[in-house]
Enzyme design. Structure first.
Site, mmCIF file in Angstrom:
data_model
loop_
_atom_site.group_PDB
_atom_site.id
_atom_site.type_symbol
_atom_site.label_atom_id
_atom_site.label_comp_id
_atom_site.label_asym_id
_atom_site.label_seq_id
_atom_site.Cartn_x
_atom_site.Cartn_y
_atom_site.Cartn_z
ATOM 1 N N GLU A 65 -33.051 76.484 -35.080
ATOM 2 C CA GLU A 65 -31.978 75.751 -35.571
ATOM 3 C C GLU A 65 -32.821 74.180 -36.051
ATOM 4 O OE1 GLU A 65 -32.343 74.605 -31.204
ATOM 5 O OE2 GLU A 65 -32.380 76.442 -32.342
ATOM 6 N N GLU B 85 -27.217 79.287 -35.598
ATOM 7 C CA GLU B 85 -28.005 78.075 -36.098
ATOM 8 C C GLU B 85 -27.358 77.023 -36.867
ATOM 9 O OE1 GLU B 85 -30.855 78.616 -34.601
ATOM 10 O OE2 GLU B 85 -30.570 80.516 -34.314
#
Length: 775
Positions: free
Chosen positions: A150, A184
């Protein structure tokens, strides 16, 4: 060439000098000098691209990026590649999906682009806050160990987690991409107070855990909220079924192993006994998500989001631990009077995050008593003394089909007068409806009989997730010595009326585990199981076989058919259902006549296996030819490797193993896979055993010890009789060095006791089936 970073948890220190700890945050100025034919990406947009010459006169490109927001070191990121992208701008935020040029040209990134902005907008609107960065890049990397990461403003993905082939009509691929992208995006929070992305991760990019021992706050919540994002963009997915099937059920079966840690451990314990990488596991992700599901359930989603909002407001751009979150939830609970809790939020939640394992509740209908104990293996005599944990447990329940108000169990047992049920045989009670709580339930015989009868008369009176849970709990309770196998089997009588594939999958994993298929055929239980199961499988089998024959595209929105139809068909063929064997041969022959024909991917593995099994040399040679075809994908190659081991003629299997020895035909890692596939088949075990023992010196010299240990371990998994164990032992003694021999002998001892246990169990199952097979 390509360079991509992955700095979580502690790899930033290998790139630049830093105090590489999540609690230390800074702004970053990043500049990358690279070959002019490449593009450089980082967390922020590029603000300047210039040229410079080195001392040899070569020209380089210098890309300078804007100063980042304040963040932890592990979120800094960069990629240098020659990729292309597709883009769209949503509310001033430029979203770009990057991938290999031919993938972009073929439209493989379009689906990810189409769902990213709706998920972002949906989340922004929910809390009326805008995303803080001017751009969001998602990039598909051909090889990426982490799956997805992420990094703020530059998210990295494995290709398979982001690329969607427009020719692939089926929801299951889309669902997987939607779930990963949602997870994410959940980290990409705003610097403003209440960005809903942070609901995906209580902590993460904006509010980070103080240290890695609270990693579950990062990942557990993302894993919870990713399903909300995915079902928003793919509304045909059923949130509660998918969450139960993907998240809760798998982790319940792992979380009772001895030595499994709790969700939140002390810093000292983590530093002393765990590697940080080992924290990125199913306890962190799935147990974290399951406990969040339970928390949101008893608080109500409205209060839960309100609490997270207030918490984000206080801690944005800094660090927090789980107690800070409990404080904010407590403040929200105290400010209203609809939801009443039996203890403080901290007391309730610490009982779930600071203790390992989970409880099993036992209900007695006659007295209305519910008691709790830690779920553990009662068959391990030496493990009883350390299990005295108690939890503060929210119990959702249902009586005779109508939902009842939530009750709480905050001690080892309690009497609930409302749970006392009169003698009427039609009254029933169901606890933990739709698995809203992270625990198993054990009912007394009286209630179980009533539930089994109800399933036979009116299965839909019990919600689908609860039906699956009933069966899964019963088999888990059998395995751990709480109840007898016969009790669990009673709950399977109704299955002819079960039309949910995810429930069938749970049943088949318990009755026909994949590693036992070869073994079960050696016992008298097989013909009984065949008769009992096929009778119940026929309705659902014929329903789906109709689609496979006439219009497989009609299943493009049936998510569970795409995930679990294979298991149903493989079992039907394994049980000798003639229609299944005919269908496989028919579709395989169609493929042989026209290699351009695509076998329906939902049952491709079964068709290839039973197509080869039902044929002879010609069918086997076709599989071999297709395996060596240049267009064959990695997944297809694995399906064909497995299919070639399904041959029913011994000489074909022996020739296949000989091919496996050739280093021109296969790489060495295929050799052990081929031996394993042959080992697991009915007639293959003996052939594989003879092959390995005859060729041991050659295998040893060519592939080394490591590969052979894998092979021997696999052999050990599939030995069924004491004579076979003895044979293996003699072989180990003759070929292994002392140290290895000790480890191998231990494995065999374990197999021996497992076999004894299995034999006793199969005798009980056979007796039960004998009495119930004609019901």
């Amino acid at each position: 060439m390509l360079i991509a970073s992955q700095l979580e948890p502690t790899y930033a220190r290998t790139v630049y000098p830093c105090f590489d700890e999540p609690a230390m945050k800074a702004t970053f100025n990043i500049r990358i000098i690279h070959d002019p034919s490449y593009v450089a990406l980082s967390n922020m947009p590029a603000i300047d691209v210039s040229e410079m010459k080195d001392e040899n006169g070569s020209v380089w490109t210098v890309t300078t990026f804007n100063t980042s927001l304040k963040m932890s070191t592990y979120l800094t990121a960069f990629v240098i590649c020659d990729f292309d992208y597709v883009t769209r701008t949503e509310r001033g935020n430029e979203i770009r999906i990057w991938a290999r040029k031919e993938a972009i040209k073929n439209g493989y990134a379009d689906y990810a682009l189409n769902i990213t902005s709706p998920i972002l907008s949906f989340l922004e609107d929910l809390l009326n806050v805008s995303y803080p960065l001017p751009k969001t890049d998602l990039i598909a990397l051909p090889d990426f160990g982490a799956g997805a990461m992420e990094n703020w403003g530059l998210m990295t993905f494995q290709e398979s987690s982001l690329m969607y082939l427009p020719s692939d009509k089926f929801t299951s691929r889309k669902a997987m991409i939607a779930i990963i992208v949602s997870h994410e995006l959940g980290h990409q929070a705003c610097e403003m107070l209440r960005h809903f992305f942070f609901l995906f991760k209580w902590f993460g990019n904006l509010v980070t855990m103080s240290w890695w021992n609270d990693l579950w706050l990062n990942e557990g919540l993302a894993s919870y909220f990713e399903y909300l994002g995915a079902t928003f963009v793919e509304p045909k997915l059923s949130l509660d079924k998918i969450f139960y099937d993907h998240v809760v059920q798998p982790v319940l079966s792992e979380d009772n192993e001895i030595g499994v840690r709790s969700l939140s451990e002390s810093e000292d314990k983590i530093k002393g006994s765990f590697s940080l990488m080992s924290l990125f596991d199913s306890i962190t992700y799935n147990k974290g998500a399951s406990i969040t599901w339970m928390l949101s359930g008893f608080l109500t989603e409205k209060l839960f989001i309100r609490a997270l909002t207030s918490y984000l407001k206080e801690f944005s751009f800094s660090n927090a631990n789980q107690d800070d979150l409990w404080t904010h939830i407590q403040m929200v609970v105290d400010a209203q009077d609809e939801v009443q809790l039996p203890a403080s939020v901290k007391q309730i939640m610490d009982s779930w995050t600071c203790q390992n394992g989970f409880p099993v509740l036992t209900l007695n209908l006659t007295t209305g008593t519910i008691s709790q104990e830690q779920f553990f293996n009662k068959k391990n005599e030496n493990s009883t003394d350390s299990y005295n944990n108690t939890w503060i447990i929210p119990i959702s329940w249902m009586r005779n089909g109508s939902s009842q108000p939530l009750i709480w169990l905050d001690k080892s047992s309690n009497v609930f007068p409302e749970m006392q049920v009169p003698e009427s045989e039609y009254d029933w009670i169901l606890l933990n409806v739709n698995l809203t709580g992270y625990y198993r339930v054990n009912y007394d015989q009286l209630n179980l009989k009533r539930l089994a009868r109800l399933l036979e008369n009116d299965p839909k009176a019990i919600p689908a997730v609860s039906r699956c849970q009933l069966i899964d709990d019963a088999f888990a309770l059998t395995k751990f010595g709480y109840i007898q196998i016969e009790t669990a089997l009673e709950l399977t009588k109704y299955l002819a009326r079960e039309d949910e594939l995810f429930i069938w999958n749970a049943v088949l994993l318990n009755l026909v585990p994949e590693n036992l298929e070869g073994t079960l055929k050696n016992y008298e239980v097989y013909p009984l199981l065949k008769k009992y199961l096929l009778k119940r499988m026929l309705p659902i089998y014929h329903y789906y076989a109709g689609f496979i024959r006439q219009n497989v595209d009609a299943l493009e929105d049936d998510y569970f058919a795409q995930v679990y139809l294979e298991k149903l068909f493989a079992t039907a063929c394994w049980l000798g259902l003639q229609d299944c064997l005919d269908l496989s041969s028919e579709l395989y022959a169609k493929w042989m006549d026209n290699p351009e024909y695509k076998v329906p991917f939902l049952i491709r593995r079964t068709v290839c296996c039973y197509g080869v099994a039902g044929g002879g040399e010609r069918e086997w040679n076709f599989a071999w030819e297709m395996y060596n075809h240049t267009d064959c994908t990695k997944e297809d190659k694995d399906i064909l490797l497995s299919a070639m081991s399904c041959a029913k003629e011994s000489w074909l299997l022996y020739r296949y193993l000989q091919y496996g020895l050739s280093d021109t035909l296969f790489s060495s890692n295929c050799t052990s896979i081929i031996i394993l596939y042959v080992t697991t088949k009915d007639i293959g075990h003996r052939i594989a055993w003879e092959f390995v023992t005859e060729n041991w010196p050659l295998l040893s010299e060519r592939y080394g010890k490591e590969l052979l240990h894998d092979v021997l371990k696999d052999m050990g998994r599939f030995v069924n009789t004491d004579v076979q164990i003895q044979e293996l032992q003699v072989f180990y003694n003759a070929t292994l060095e002392e140290e290895e021999r000790a480890a191998a002998t231990l494995l065999l001892e374990f197999t021996k006791s497992e076999n004894m246990e299995r034999r006793e169990l199969l005798i009980k199952v056979a007796n039960w089936l004998q009495n119930n097979v004609d019901d």
